[in-house]
Write a protein that holds these residues in place. Structure first.
Motif, PDB file in Angstrom:
ATOM      1  N   PRO A 368       0.628  -1.220  -0.069  1.00 36.35           N
ATOM      2  CA  PRO A 368       0.040   0.112   0.077  1.00 36.35           C
ATOM      3  C   PRO A 368       0.861   1.443  -0.007  1.00 36.35           C
ATOM      4  O   PRO A 368       0.559   2.246  -0.586  1.00 36.35           O
ATOM      5  N   THR A 369       2.101   1.214   0.701  1.00 34.84           N
ATOM      6  CA  THR A 369       2.891   2.505   0.993  1.00 34.84           C
ATOM      7  C   THR A 369       3.502   2.683  -0.581  1.00 34.84           C
ATOM      8  O   THR A 369       3.298   4.135  -1.117  1.00 34.84           O
ATOM      9  N   VAL A 370       3.853   2.038  -1.254  1.00 30.86           N
ATOM     10  CA  VAL A 370       4.433   2.115  -2.673  1.00 30.86           C
ATOM     11  C   VAL A 370       3.116   2.627  -3.754  1.00 30.86           C
ATOM     12  O   VAL A 370       3.477   3.502  -4.266  1.00 30.86           O
ATOM     13  N   MET A 371       2.113   1.932  -3.472  1.00 27.82           N
ATOM     14  CA  MET A 371       1.063   2.592  -4.409  1.00 27.82           C
ATOM     15  C   MET A 371       0.659   3.761  -4.125  1.00 27.82           C
ATOM     16  O   MET A 371       0.364   4.719  -4.867  1.00 27.82           O
ATOM     17  N   ARG A 372       0.566   4.221  -2.664  1.00 26.33           N
ATOM     18  CA  ARG A 372       0.183   5.459  -2.153  1.00 26.33           C
ATOM     19  C   ARG A 372       1.258   6.541  -2.840  1.00 26.33           C
ATOM     20  O   ARG A 372       0.721   7.684  -3.394  1.00 26.33           O
ATOM     21  N   ASN A 373       2.461   6.367  -2.593  1.00 27.81           N
ATOM     22  CA  ASN A 373       3.564   7.281  -2.870  1.00 27.81           C
ATOM     23  C   ASN A 373       3.751   7.384  -4.541  1.00 27.81           C
ATOM     24  O   ASN A 373       3.852   8.520  -4.776  1.00 27.81           O
ATOM     25  N   VAL A 374       3.649   6.234  -5.224  1.00 31.59           N
ATOM     26  CA  VAL A 374       3.691   6.514  -6.588  1.00 31.59           C
ATOM     27  C   VAL A 374       2.577   7.136  -7.251  1.00 31.59           C
ATOM     28  O   VAL A 374       2.931   8.002  -8.095  1.00 31.59           O
ATOM     29  N   TYR A 375       1.249   7.118  -6.720  1.00 28.80           N
ATOM     30  CA  TYR A 375       0.189   8.086  -7.172  1.00 28.80           C
ATOM     31  C   TYR A 375       0.279   9.174  -6.830  1.00 28.80           C
ATOM     32  O   TYR A 375       0.143  10.292  -7.686  1.00 28.80           O
ATOM     33  N   ALA A 376       0.914   9.757  -5.522  1.00 30.12           N
ATOM     34  CA  ALA A 376       1.066  11.008  -5.184  1.00 30.12           C
ATOM     35  C   ALA A 376       2.103  11.798  -5.911  1.00 30.12           C
ATOM     36  O   ALA A 376       2.207  12.935  -6.158  1.00 30.12           O
ATOM     37  N   THR A 377       2.991  11.048  -6.599  1.00 30.64           N
ATOM     38  CA  THR A 377       4.257  11.370  -7.210  1.00 30.64           C
ATOM     39  C   THR A 377       3.961  11.650  -8.869  1.00 30.64           C
ATOM     40  O   THR A 377       4.180  12.716  -9.585  1.00 30.64           O
ATOM     41  N   ASP A 378       3.287  10.623  -9.230  1.00 29.08           N
ATOM     42  CA  ASP A 378       2.940  10.395 -10.836  1.00 29.08           C
ATOM     43  C   ASP A 378       1.554  10.910 -11.126  1.00 29.08           C
ATOM     44  O   ASP A 378       1.506  11.308 -12.463  1.00 29.08           O
ATOM     45  N   GLY A 379       0.645  10.935 -10.073  1.00 28.51           N
ATOM     46  CA  GLY A 379      -0.740  11.187 -10.617  1.00 28.51           C
ATOM     47  C   GLY A 379      -1.162   9.941 -11.280  1.00 28.51           C
ATOM     48  O   GLY A 379      -2.263   9.968 -12.016  1.00 28.51           O
ATOM     49  N   ALA A 380      -0.540   8.675 -11.284  1.00 29.80           N
ATOM     50  CA  ALA A 380      -0.995   7.640 -12.064  1.00 29.80           C
ATOM     51  C   ALA A 380      -0.478   6.191 -11.228  1.00 29.80           C
ATOM     52  O   ALA A 380       0.407   6.265 -10.326  1.00 29.80           O
ATOM     53  N   TYR A 381      -0.941   4.935 -11.766  1.00 32.71           N
ATOM     54  CA  TYR A 381      -0.493   3.822 -10.789  1.00 32.71           C
ATOM     55  C   TYR A 381       0.536   3.053 -11.517  1.00 32.71           C
ATOM     56  O   TYR A 381       0.833   2.069 -11.258  1.00 32.71           O
ATOM     57  N   GLN A 382       0.508   3.617 -13.012  1.00 33.08           N
ATOM     58  CA  GLN A 382       1.522   2.568 -13.915  1.00 33.08           C
ATOM     59  C   GLN A 382       2.967   1.947 -13.343  1.00 33.08           C
ATOM     60  O   GLN A 382       3.122   0.757 -13.261  1.00 33.08           O
ATOM     61  N   ARG A 383       3.511   2.891 -12.745  1.00 35.20           N
ATOM     62  CA  ARG A 383       4.962   2.572 -12.190  1.00 35.20           C
ATOM     63  C   ARG A 383       4.584   1.739 -10.808  1.00 35.20           C
ATOM     64  O   ARG A 383       5.554   0.658 -10.780  1.00 35.20           O
ATOM     65  N   ALA A 384       3.647   1.707 -10.134  1.00 33.67           N
ATOM     66  CA  ALA A 384       3.389   0.993  -9.133  1.00 33.67           C
ATOM     67  C   ALA A 384       3.113  -0.595  -9.603  1.00 33.67           C
ATOM     68  O   ALA A 384       3.601  -1.549  -9.043  1.00 33.67           O
ATOM     69  N   PHE A 385       2.407  -0.650 -10.782  1.00 29.73           N
ATOM     70  CA  PHE A 385       2.045  -2.016 -11.235  1.00 29.73           C
ATOM     71  C   PHE A 385       3.389  -2.463 -11.784  1.00 29.73           C
ATOM     72  O   PHE A 385       3.753  -3.855 -11.563  1.00 29.73           O
ATOM     73  N   LEU A 386       4.344  -1.880 -12.205  1.00 28.06           N
ATOM     74  CA  LEU A 386       5.657  -2.278 -12.949  1.00 28.06           C
ATOM     75  C   LEU A 386       6.511  -2.697 -11.488  1.00 28.06           C
ATOM     76  O   LEU A 386       7.152  -3.867 -11.775  1.00 28.06           O
ATOM     77  N   ILE A 387       6.692  -1.997 -10.407  1.00 26.16           N
ATOM     78  CA  ILE A 387       7.329  -2.543  -9.591  1.00 26.16           C
ATOM     79  C   ILE A 387       6.905  -3.707  -8.855  1.00 26.16           C
ATOM     80  O   ILE A 387       7.646  -4.682  -8.476  1.00 26.16           O
ATOM     81  N   SER A 388       5.691  -3.988  -8.724  1.00 27.56           N
ATOM     82  CA  SER A 388       4.896  -4.966  -8.125  1.00 27.56           C
ATOM     83  C   SER A 388       5.280  -6.057  -9.121  1.00 27.56           C
ATOM     84  O   SER A 388       5.637  -7.382  -8.868  1.00 27.56           O
ATOM     85  N   CYS A 389       5.123  -6.080 -10.387  1.00 19.15           N
ATOM     86  CA  CYS A 389       5.402  -7.049 -11.329  1.00 19.15           C
ATOM     87  C   CYS A 389       6.752  -7.398 -11.555  1.00 19.15           C
ATOM     88  O   CYS A 389       7.343  -8.527 -11.231  1.00 19.15           O
ATOM     89  N   ALA A 390       7.852  -6.745 -11.204  1.00 16.45           N
ATOM     90  CA  ALA A 390       9.248  -6.952 -10.986  1.00 16.45           C
ATOM     91  C   ALA A 390       9.540  -7.860  -9.705  1.00 16.45           C
ATOM     92  O   ALA A 390       9.881  -8.722  -9.689  1.00 16.45           O
ATOM     93  N   LEU A 391       8.678  -7.588  -8.565  1.00 20.30           N
ATOM     94  CA  LEU A 391       8.624  -8.437  -7.411  1.00 20.30           C
ATOM     95  C   LEU A 391       8.174  -9.831  -7.630  1.00 20.30           C
ATOM     96  O   LEU A 391       8.603 -10.984  -7.129  1.00 20.30           O
ATOM     97  N   CYS A 392       7.150  -9.775  -8.438  1.00 20.32           N
ATOM     98  CA  CYS A 392       6.563 -11.020  -8.912  1.00 20.32           C
ATOM     99  C   CYS A 392       7.603 -12.110  -9.674  1.00 20.32           C
ATOM    100  O   CYS A 392       7.505 -13.333  -9.278  1.00 20.32           O
TER     101      CYS A 392
END
Length: 411
Positions: A368-392
């Motif tokens: 949730p922290t990554v999701m919240r911070n990415v959206y606050a910085t980018d105004g979009a969620y795409q980078r959070a999806f990529l970070i999570s994808c890398a962890l998967c």
């Protein structure tokens, strides 16, 4: 009634208990009404965001009593542990109905109910796993699925109570019912005899729990396999915790859904989460835990890519993405209780799984922290999806590391 038959009664009792404990996922139903009530009481305007700390603490303290309560469970049996946990969980909710401030809620719901939840939940999972050595994956899936299914069936009931009165009445009424259900159900649960074998089942020679391997937490921490499994759980649960924490917001901001449609998306994700727990648990009994988790990592990558490609109005990609992520997350939650017992033995599984659950807590914080911070910085969620994808992908790699280390241990 012999133990082979009685274990099904114990399973039913544990499922009833977990259905009550899973109400923690219904916090948002309480939060809005409670924020209004406290605003009127204190004269200070409060929002659901101001109350979020209560929910965060309730989730964070669970592993503490899963570990400590697990020690008591393994030494003295589950009944008394679940009774104490039920009194704390239900009692904490009842006390929350008398709250006059956010700090009051932090103590009553965040600490008392949260600690009680961890104590009772750890004991129900461990008890069922011990009584079903022949179906560890399936039973782990069912018991965790009921916990997750609570988020589907309880919110409408709680909403009716809140709308008819307010959150304080709902806390008292629901907490009272949960206290009774959990404590009465606990009375039916007995300790599983060491080395229990169900009638009609012959344990395989390599079965960890019945082949002589029963490591305590100190021995577990000395094993490199533990750290691989802990990291695998963190990577595997990350995407699910990230999406679950903000499904409604993602539906509104990414796809442009209405509030009503966004609430439907939350229910869809919850249902696929539940389905993943049961189906993956069953499948893992057939093809193995690590193979099932590897498939779950691949599915999560697919789901996250679909979400990455989702744009405003693209409802099909969005629903497909959250559904697949839900199945993947549910798979990890359903498989890991049995996976831990397979690896380190069932005797000390209450404590061992409590420690392993730290991996889930890490995912619950960082996702949730990554999701919240990415959206606050980018105004979009795409980078959070990529970070999570890398962890998967990292999780998938860890399944191969696990196989390598495991093979080396055997040889």
């Amino acid at each position: 009634m012999n133990l082979t038959k009685r274990r099904w009664v114990i399973l039913l009792a544990c499922c009833l208990i977990n259905l009550c404990l899973g109400s923690i996922y219904s916090w948002s139903v309480f939060a809005s009404s409670m924020a209004d009530f406290l605003s009127n009481t204190t004269g200070v305007k409060l929002t659901t965001g101001d109350l979020a700390i209560v929910y965060t603490i309730a989730n964070s303290v669970g592993p503490i009593t899963m570990i400590t309560g697990g020690w008591f469970n393994d030494k003295f049996g589950p009944k008394n542990v679940i009774l104490v946990g039920g009194l704390m969980f239900g009692g904490g909710m009842v006390i929350s109905g008398f709250a006059t401030s956010v700090n009051f809620l932090i103590v009553s719901y965040g600490l008392i109910s949260g600690l009680g939840l961890g104590m009772a939940y750890g004991s129900t999972i461990s008890s069922c796993i011990k009584f079903f050595p022949d179906k560890r994956g399936l039973i782990g899936g069912i018991t965790t699925a009921v916990y997750g299914f609570s988020s589907v069936i309880l919110p409408p009931i709680i909403t009716l109570i809140v709308n008819a009165s307010d959150a304080t009445v709902a806390f008292k009424a629901v907490g009272g019912v949960f206290l009774v259900v959990v404590c009465v159900s606990a009375l039916t649960i007995i300790p599983c005899p060491q080395g229990f074998v169900p009638e009609g089942w012959t344990p395989p020679a390599t079965n960890a729990g019945l082949g002589g391997v029963n490591k305590d937490w100190k021995e577990m921490l000395k094993s490199p396999i533990f750290y691989i499994m802990l990291l695998l759980l963190t990577c595997g649960a990350f995407s699910g915790m990230m999406i679950i924490s903000q499904t409604s917001a993602v539906a509104k901001n990414l796809v442009g859904m209405s509030a009503l449609a966004a609430s439907t998306a939350v229910s869809v994700l919850a249902l696929f989460n539940v389905a993943g727990r049961i189906s993956a648990g069953y499948i893992s009994d057939k093809i193995g835990r690590i193979n099932t988790l590897a498939v779950a990592c691949v599915l999560s990558v697919i789901g996250l890519i679909l979400l990455y490609l989702t744009s405003e109005g693209n409802i099909m990609y969005f629903y497909a993405g959250i559904s697949v992520v839900g199945i993947s997350f549910g798979s990890f939650m359903g498989v890991f209780p049995g996976f831990t017992a397979d690896q380190f033995g069932p005797r000390n599984n209450s404590v061992n799984f409590g420690i392993m659950f730290i991996g889930f807590a890490l995912a619950g914080y960082f996702g949730p922290t990554v999701m919240r911070n990415v959206y606050a910085t980018d105004g979009a969620y795409q980078r959070a999806f990529l970070i999570s994808c890398a962890l998967c992908v990292a999780g998938l790699m860890l399944t191969f590391v696990y196989r390598f280390v495991k093979k080396k241990q055997v040889n």
